[in-house]
Design an enzyme around this catalytic site. Structure first.
Site, PDB file in Angstrom:
ATOM      1  N   GLU A   1      10.491  46.557  49.744  1.00 32.60           N
ATOM      2  CA  GLU A   1      10.000  47.797  50.366  1.00 32.60           C
ATOM      3  C   GLU A   1       8.509  47.657  50.635  1.00 32.60           C
ATOM      4  O   GLU A   1       7.707  47.614  49.709  1.00 32.60           O
ATOM      5  CB  GLU A   1      10.272  48.983  49.433  1.00 32.60           C
ATOM      6  CG  GLU A   1       9.706  50.295  49.952  1.00 32.60           C
ATOM      7  CD  GLU A   1       9.807  51.419  48.913  1.00 32.60           C
ATOM      8  OE1 GLU A   1      10.699  51.379  48.040  1.00 32.60           O
ATOM      9  OE2 GLU A   1       8.956  52.323  48.976  1.00 32.60           O
TER      10      GLU A   1
ATOM     11  N   LYS B   1      16.063  58.534  46.577  1.00 30.95           N
ATOM     12  CA  LYS B   1      14.924  58.056  45.781  1.00 30.95           C
ATOM     13  C   LYS B   1      14.554  59.165  44.806  1.00 30.95           C
ATOM     14  O   LYS B   1      14.547  60.343  45.173  1.00 30.95           O
ATOM     15  CB  LYS B   1      13.750  57.741  46.710  1.00 30.95           C
ATOM     16  CG  LYS B   1      12.461  57.393  45.979  1.00 30.95           C
ATOM     17  CD  LYS B   1      11.418  56.833  46.919  1.00 30.95           C
ATOM     18  CE  LYS B   1      10.056  56.799  46.226  1.00 30.95           C
ATOM     19  NZ  LYS B   1       9.343  55.542  46.415  1.00 30.95           N
TER      20      LYS B   1
ATOM     21  N   THR C   1       7.233  54.858  51.893  1.00 33.05           N
ATOM     22  CA  THR C   1       6.208  55.850  52.225  1.00 33.05           C
ATOM     23  C   THR C   1       6.344  56.281  53.683  1.00 33.05           C
ATOM     24  O   THR C   1       5.364  56.439  54.413  1.00 33.05           O
ATOM     25  CB  THR C   1       4.779  55.326  51.938  1.00 33.05           C
ATOM     26  OG1 THR C   1       4.778  54.565  50.715  1.00 33.05           O
ATOM     27  CG2 THR C   1       3.802  56.474  51.757  1.00 33.05           C
TER      28      THR C   1
ATOM     29  N   ARG D   1       1.269  52.313  53.773  1.00 34.34           N
ATOM     30  CA  ARG D   1       0.057  52.902  53.200  1.00 34.34           C
ATOM     31  C   ARG D   1      -1.197  52.174  53.630  1.00 34.34           C
ATOM     32  O   ARG D   1      -2.297  52.539  53.220  1.00 34.34           O
ATOM     33  CB  ARG D   1       0.122  52.871  51.664  1.00 34.34           C
ATOM     34  CG  ARG D   1       1.223  53.693  51.089  1.00 34.34           C
ATOM     35  CD  ARG D   1       1.231  53.631  49.573  1.00 34.34           C
ATOM     36  NE  ARG D   1       2.520  54.084  49.078  1.00 34.34           N
ATOM     37  CZ  ARG D   1       2.894  54.051  47.821  1.00 34.34           C
ATOM     38  NH1 ARG D   1       2.071  53.608  46.895  1.00 34.34           N
ATOM     39  NH2 ARG D   1       4.105  54.471  47.467  1.00 34.34           N
TER      40      ARG D   1
HETATM   41  C1  3PG Z   1       4.996  54.166  44.402  1.00 31.93           C
HETATM   42  O1  3PG Z   1       5.415  54.836  45.325  1.00 31.93           O
HETATM   43  O2  3PG Z   1       3.794  53.863  44.257  1.00 31.93           O
HETATM   44  C2  3PG Z   1       6.017  53.669  43.476  1.00 31.93           C
HETATM   45  O3  3PG Z   1       6.719  54.683  42.925  1.00 31.93           O
HETATM   46  C3  3PG Z   1       5.502  52.670  42.508  1.00 31.93           C
HETATM   47  O4  3PG Z   1       5.141  53.257  41.327  1.00 31.93           O
HETATM   48  P1  3PG Z   1       4.594  52.335  40.171  1.00 31.93           P
HETATM   49  O5  3PG Z   1       3.310  51.740  40.664  1.00 31.93           O
HETATM   50  O6  3PG Z   1       4.422  53.270  39.003  1.00 31.93           O
HETATM   51  O7  3PG Z   1       5.628  51.281  39.903  1.00 31.93           O
END
Ligand code: 3PG
Length: 215
Positions: free
Chosen positions: A42, A130, A70, A46
């Site tokens: 994934e 999710k 995202t 961002r």
């Molecule tokens: C995110 O969207 O940043 C994820 O959920 C990852 O979370 P994490 O960095 O706590 O694994």
């Protein structure tokens, strides 16, 4: 384990949440994850180079099944698919995302952490959701509680998951896979230490599949 409605999740127990700051990191990062046994990837939208990174991975890493995370708007959805994303993950949900998924026939994992959100996504036809941010939304206990009223819904939790609590989630029959960034430490990415990423990925995939073998 509930039926896996999406074939790409069949062998995906751990999904890395990738934040790619430098386009040049996309291919080595993807290759490092794949070498460690993680091939559903994934890439989060961002960073400015996220779409270029998806395109590069889709073209150059044939063993990777790359998707976009995202994804918050219909336009993001279309752009990610145009770049080569084969599945879409969103921290939340909207009609625009539901409609794009149907129109483009690309799997969407919409975000849901409340009963109302689960019901809304299910009504739109989405059965794999999710669960984000997992650790602050009730964690594994909340997902377990959802198995009562929502027996045909399963989850991909992310947020606050790591080697210490991965199996708390994967042990639940209504969890398909767990997402996270723990196998992608920022300092290792910054220094291009892809062997470290492969090692952490291998540990994660072995932990996850050991559990599957025991079942
Ligand atoms: C995110 O969207 O940043 C994820 O959920 C990852 O979370 P994490 O960095 O706590 O694994």
């Amino acid at each position: 384990m509930l039926t896996k409605p999406y074939s790409f999740l069949t062998s995906a127990f751990v999904i890395p949440v990738m934040v790619i700051e430098r386009e040049a990191d996309a291919i080595p990062m993807a290759e490092a994850l794949v070498a460690g046994g993680i091939n559903v990837l994934e890439v989060t939208l961002r960073t400015p180079c996220a779409l270029a990174a998806i395109k590069a991975i889709a073209q150059a890493v044939p063993d990777a099944h790359v998707g976009a995370g995202t994804v918050c708007t219909g336009d993001d959805f279309s752009a990610a698919v145009d770049a080569g994303a084969r599945f879409i993950v969103s921290p939340g949900q909207s009609d625009a995302l539901f409609n794009k998924s149907s129109a483009l026939k690309v799997p969407l994992l919409p975000g849901a952490v409340s009963a109302t959100e689960v019901m809304r996504a299910a009504e739109a036809g989405f059965k794999v959701l999710k669960f984000f941010p997992a650790s602050t939304s009730g964690g594994a206990a909340a997902i377990k509680a959802f198995s009562g009223p929502f027996s045909d819904i399963s989850f991909v939790p992310t947020g606050g998951i790591g080697p210490k609590n991965l199996l708390e989630y994967l042990d639940l029959p209504n969890v398909q896979a767990a997402g996270g960034s723990w196998m992608l430490p920022k300092d290792k990415i910054q220094s291009g230490d892809w062997q470290a990423v492969t090692q952490l990925s291998r540990e994660a995939s072995e932990l996850a599949t050991t559990k599957e073998l025991i079942q």
